[in-house]
Design an enzyme around this catalytic site. Structure first.
Site, PDB file in Angstrom:
ATOM      1  N   ARG A 205       0.851  -1.187   0.000  1.00  0.00           N
ATOM      2  CA  ARG A 205       0.000   0.000   0.000  1.00  0.00           C
ATOM      3  C   ARG A 205       0.887   1.237   0.000  1.00  0.00           C
ATOM      4  O   ARG A 205       1.989   1.224   0.570  1.00  0.00           O
ATOM      5  CB  ARG A 205      -0.871   0.040   1.255  1.00  0.00           C
ATOM      6  N   HIS A 253      -1.578   0.923  -9.530  1.00  0.00           N
ATOM      7  CA  HIS A 253      -2.308   0.001  -8.641  1.00  0.00           C
ATOM      8  C   HIS A 253      -3.067  -1.047  -9.464  1.00  0.00           C
ATOM      9  O   HIS A 253      -4.293  -1.190  -9.347  1.00  0.00           O
ATOM     10  CB  HIS A 253      -3.272   0.769  -7.735  1.00  0.00           C
TER      11      HIS A 253
HETATM   12  P1  NDP Z   1      -2.367 -11.831   4.385  1.00  0.00           P
HETATM   13  O1  NDP Z   1      -3.228 -11.289   5.473  1.00  0.00           O
HETATM   14  O2  NDP Z   1      -2.615 -13.225   3.913  1.00  0.00           O
HETATM   15  O3  NDP Z   1      -0.832 -11.762   4.858  1.00  0.00           O
HETATM   16  C1  NDP Z   1      -0.305 -10.673   5.555  1.00  0.00           C
HETATM   17  C2  NDP Z   1       1.138 -10.985   5.917  1.00  0.00           C
HETATM   18  O4  NDP Z   1       1.732  -9.828   6.499  1.00  0.00           O
HETATM   19  C3  NDP Z   1       1.283 -12.124   6.933  1.00  0.00           C
HETATM   20  O5  NDP Z   1       2.413 -12.887   6.640  1.00  0.00           O
HETATM   21  C4  NDP Z   1       1.479 -11.352   8.250  1.00  0.00           C
HETATM   22  O6  NDP Z   1       2.212 -12.084   9.240  1.00  0.00           O
HETATM   23  C5  NDP Z   1       2.306 -10.186   7.751  1.00  0.00           C
HETATM   24  N1  NDP Z   1       2.228  -9.047   8.673  1.00  0.00           N
HETATM   25  C6  NDP Z   1       1.142  -8.324   9.050  1.00  0.00           C
HETATM   26  N2  NDP Z   1       1.481  -7.361   9.922  1.00  0.00           N
HETATM   27  C7  NDP Z   1       2.819  -7.483  10.123  1.00  0.00           C
HETATM   28  C8  NDP Z   1       3.767  -6.788  10.930  1.00  0.00           C
HETATM   29  N3  NDP Z   1       3.398  -5.772  11.742  1.00  0.00           N
HETATM   30  N4  NDP Z   1       5.050  -7.196  10.897  1.00  0.00           N
HETATM   31  C9  NDP Z   1       5.440  -8.231  10.109  1.00  0.00           C
HETATM   32  N5  NDP Z   1       4.587  -8.935   9.306  1.00  0.00           N
HETATM   33  C10 NDP Z   1       3.297  -8.559   9.337  1.00  0.00           C
HETATM   34  O7  NDP Z   1      -2.452 -10.801   3.189  1.00  0.00           O
HETATM   35  P2  NDP Z   1      -2.348 -11.067   1.608  1.00  0.00           P
HETATM   36  O8  NDP Z   1      -1.109 -11.820   1.324  1.00  0.00           O
HETATM   37  O9  NDP Z   1      -3.626 -11.596   1.089  1.00  0.00           O
HETATM   38  O10 NDP Z   1      -2.233  -9.557   1.064  1.00  0.00           O
HETATM   39  C11 NDP Z   1      -1.193  -8.723   1.521  1.00  0.00           C
HETATM   40  C12 NDP Z   1      -1.399  -7.294   1.055  1.00  0.00           C
HETATM   41  O11 NDP Z   1      -1.106  -7.175  -0.334  1.00  0.00           O
HETATM   42  C13 NDP Z   1      -2.800  -6.687   1.169  1.00  0.00           C
HETATM   43  O12 NDP Z   1      -3.149  -6.332   2.497  1.00  0.00           O
HETATM   44  C14 NDP Z   1      -2.653  -5.465   0.287  1.00  0.00           C
HETATM   45  O13 NDP Z   1      -2.049  -4.410   1.037  1.00  0.00           O
HETATM   46  C15 NDP Z   1      -1.675  -5.948  -0.792  1.00  0.00           C
HETATM   47  N6  NDP Z   1      -2.367  -6.168  -2.065  1.00  0.00           N
HETATM   48  C16 NDP Z   1      -2.100  -5.316  -3.099  1.00  0.00           C
HETATM   49  C17 NDP Z   1      -2.708  -5.477  -4.315  1.00  0.00           C
HETATM   50  C18 NDP Z   1      -2.371  -4.577  -5.451  1.00  0.00           C
HETATM   51  O14 NDP Z   1      -3.105  -4.575  -6.458  1.00  0.00           O
HETATM   52  N7  NDP Z   1      -1.283  -3.815  -5.384  1.00  0.00           N
HETATM   53  C19 NDP Z   1      -3.708  -6.533  -4.536  1.00  0.00           C
HETATM   54  C20 NDP Z   1      -3.899  -7.393  -3.400  1.00  0.00           C
HETATM   55  C21 NDP Z   1      -3.243  -7.207  -2.214  1.00  0.00           C
HETATM   56  P3  NDP Z   1       1.679 -13.505   9.819  1.00  0.00           P
HETATM   57  O15 NDP Z   1       1.893 -14.506   8.710  1.00  0.00           O
HETATM   58  O16 NDP Z   1       2.530 -13.778  10.986  1.00  0.00           O
HETATM   59  O17 NDP Z   1       0.221 -13.295  10.136  1.00  0.00           O
HETATM   60  C1  OXD Z   2      -6.598  -5.298  -3.097  1.00  0.00           C
HETATM   61  C2  OXD Z   2      -6.059  -4.365  -4.050  1.00  0.00           C
HETATM   62  O1  OXD Z   2      -6.420  -5.105  -1.887  1.00  0.00           O
HETATM   63  O2  OXD Z   2      -6.515  -4.364  -5.210  1.00  0.00           O
HETATM   64  O3  OXD Z   2      -7.212  -6.295  -3.523  1.00  0.00           O
HETATM   65  O4  OXD Z   2      -5.146  -3.612  -3.730  1.00  0.00           O
END
Ligand code: NDP
Ligand code: OXD
Length: 290
Positions: A205, A253
Site C-alpha cells: 500500500r 495500482h
Molecule cells: P495476508 O493477510 O494473507 O498476509 C499478511 C502478511 O503480512 C502475513 O504474513 C502477516 O504475518 C504479515 N504481517 C502483518 N502485519 C505485520 C507486521 N506488523 N510485521 C510483520 N509482518 C506482518 O495478506 P495477503 O497476502 O492476502 O495480502 C497482503 C497485502 O497485499 C494486502 O493487504 C494489500 O495491502 C496488498 N495487495 C495489493 C494489491 C495490489 O493490487 N497492489 C492486490 C492485493 C493485495 P503472519 O503470517 O505472521 O500473520
Molecule cells: C486489493 C487491491 O487489496 O486491489 O485487492 O489492492
C-alpha cells in the site's frame, strides 16, 4: 455478474446505494469504496472488502464483522506482478528502459537469479505464492512476517528479526497489509539497513512508503531502483518527481483487479457463513488489523 451469481444461488442482492429502499434491511455490504454513512444500515452484520486489503474501510462497531475477499485469481495476479517486477529489478530493466529512450547501447553485468536474495515482507497468502514462484526461478528467498511461521524453501524471520532480514536482502518485495504497525515502514531507517544498491518492489500500500525517503535513498545510491504499484497519494500527482526518475517504474495500482465472479462468490460464501454461524471467509482480526 453479481446479480447473476446471487440469483443463481437464490439470494437477494441490491446493487448500488441508490437502489437501497430500506437501509435497515441490509445485512451485508460488499464494497471497495465504502458508503458515506454506515450508521443508516442499522441491521448491518458484515462489511466485505471487494479486495485483499481492508485499510481503506471505516472503523466499525465491534459487532460488525469485516471480511476481505479471498480469491485465487486475485492472488495469482499479484504473484505475477511481483514476479515480473522482481525479474525487471534483477535484470536492471528500469535503467535499460531509460537508456533505450536515449537510444543508448550500454551493457551492464548480468547475474544469474541464484546470485540474488529476494526478501519478502508479508508472507501471507500472496507472499507465499510469490515466494514459491521466485524460488522456482532460482532466487534465494527469505520472508518476514509477524509470526515468522515457516514456509517451504524460504528462510523465515519474525517481526523482531527485521534487521537480520534486511541485511541479506538484495531485492525487497513489500506485500504487507497496511496497519498501525506497518504504516510508513518503508522509510529512511529501513532503507539504510539494506545492502547498498538493493532494489525495491512494492505492491503493498502507498501508506507503507515514505516517498521522500525513497527519493533520497535512490539519490544516495542506497537503492538502485524501485518498481511501485502503489504510491502515496494515489494517483500520484503528474508533477511528482518520481514519475520522471529513470530509476523508478510506476504502475497505477494494477497488480490485481478483483474478478467480478470471484468477488461475488466470496461475498456469497460470507453471507452463508454468517447465516449458518460457521467461520467467516476472509475474517479480519480487528486487533491485528488484517
Ligand atoms: P495476508 O493477510 O494473507 O498476509 C499478511 C502478511 O503480512 C502475513 O504474513 C502477516 O504475518 C504479515 N504481517 C502483518 N502485519 C505485520 C507486521 N506488523 N510485521 C510483520 N509482518 C506482518 O495478506 P495477503 O497476502 O492476502 O495480502 C497482503 C497485502 O497485499 C494486502 O493487504 C494489500 O495491502 C496488498 N495487495 C495489493 C494489491 C495490489 O493490487 N497492489 C492486490 C492485493 C493485495 P503472519 O503470517 O505472521 O500473520
Ligand atoms: C486489493 C487491491 O487489496 O486491489 O485487492 O489492492
Amino acid at each position: 455478474m453479481w446479480p447473476r451469481v446471487f440469483a443463481e444461488a437464490g439470494e437477494s442482492i441490491v446493487v448500488g446505494e441508490a437502489a437501497v429502499a430500506d437501509p435497515s434491511a441490509i445485512a451485508h455490504i460488499a464494497c471497495w469504496n465504502p458508503p458515506q454513512d454506515l450508521s443508516i444500515y442499522t441491521g448491518l452484520k458484515t462489511l466485505i472488502s471487494v479486495g485483499a486489503g481492508v485499510d481503506h474501510l471505516p472503523a466499525l462497531p465491534e459487532d460488525i464483522a469485516l471480511s476481505r475477499t479471498i480469491a485465487p485469481g486475485l492472488e495469482a495476479m499479484v504473484r505475477d506482478w511481483v514476479v515480473m517486477a522482481t525479474l525487471m529489478a534483477h535484470r536492471d530493466m528500469p535503467a535499460y528502459v531509460a537508456q533505450a529512450r536515449e537510444r543508448l547501447w550500454k551493457a551492464g553485468k548480468v547475474l544469474v537469479t541464484g546470485q540474488r536474495t529476494v526478501g519478502i515482507m508479508g508472507m501471507g497468502r500472496i507472499g507465499r505464492l510469490a515466494a514459491a514462484s521466485l524460488n522456482s526461478l532460482g532466487f534465494r528467498v527469505r520472508g518476514w512476517s509477524l509470526s515468522g511461521a515457516l514456509a517451504d524453501g524460504v528462510e523465515m524471520f519474525a517481526a523482531h528479526e527485521l534487521d537480520g532480514f534486511l541485511g541479506g536482502t538484495d531485492i525487497l518485495v513489500c506485500l504487507l497489509p497496511l496497519t498501525e504497525r506497518t504504516h510508513g515502514i518503508l522509510d529512511e531507517r529501513l532503507f539504510a539497513k539494506l545492502p547498498r544498491g538493493a532494489r525495491l518492489v512494492h505492491a503493498g500500500r502507498g501508506g507503507h512508503l515514505d516517498m521522500a525517503a525513497l527519493a533520497r535513498a535512490l539519490d544516495e545510491g542506497r537503492l538502485a531502483s524501485a518498481i511501485l504499484d502503489v504510491t502515496d497519494p494515489e494517483p500520484l500527482p503528474a508533477e511528482h518527481s518520481l514519475w520522471s526518475d529513470p530509476r523508478v517504474i510506476i504502475t497505477p495500482h494494477v497488480a490485481a483487479q478483483t474478478d467480478a465472479r470471484e468477488g461475488a462468490l466470496h461475498a456469497l460464501a460470507v453471507v452463508r457463513a454468517v447465516r449458518q454461524g460457521s467461520p467467516i471467509p476472509g475474517l479480519v482480526v480487528r486487533e491485528r488489523g488484517y
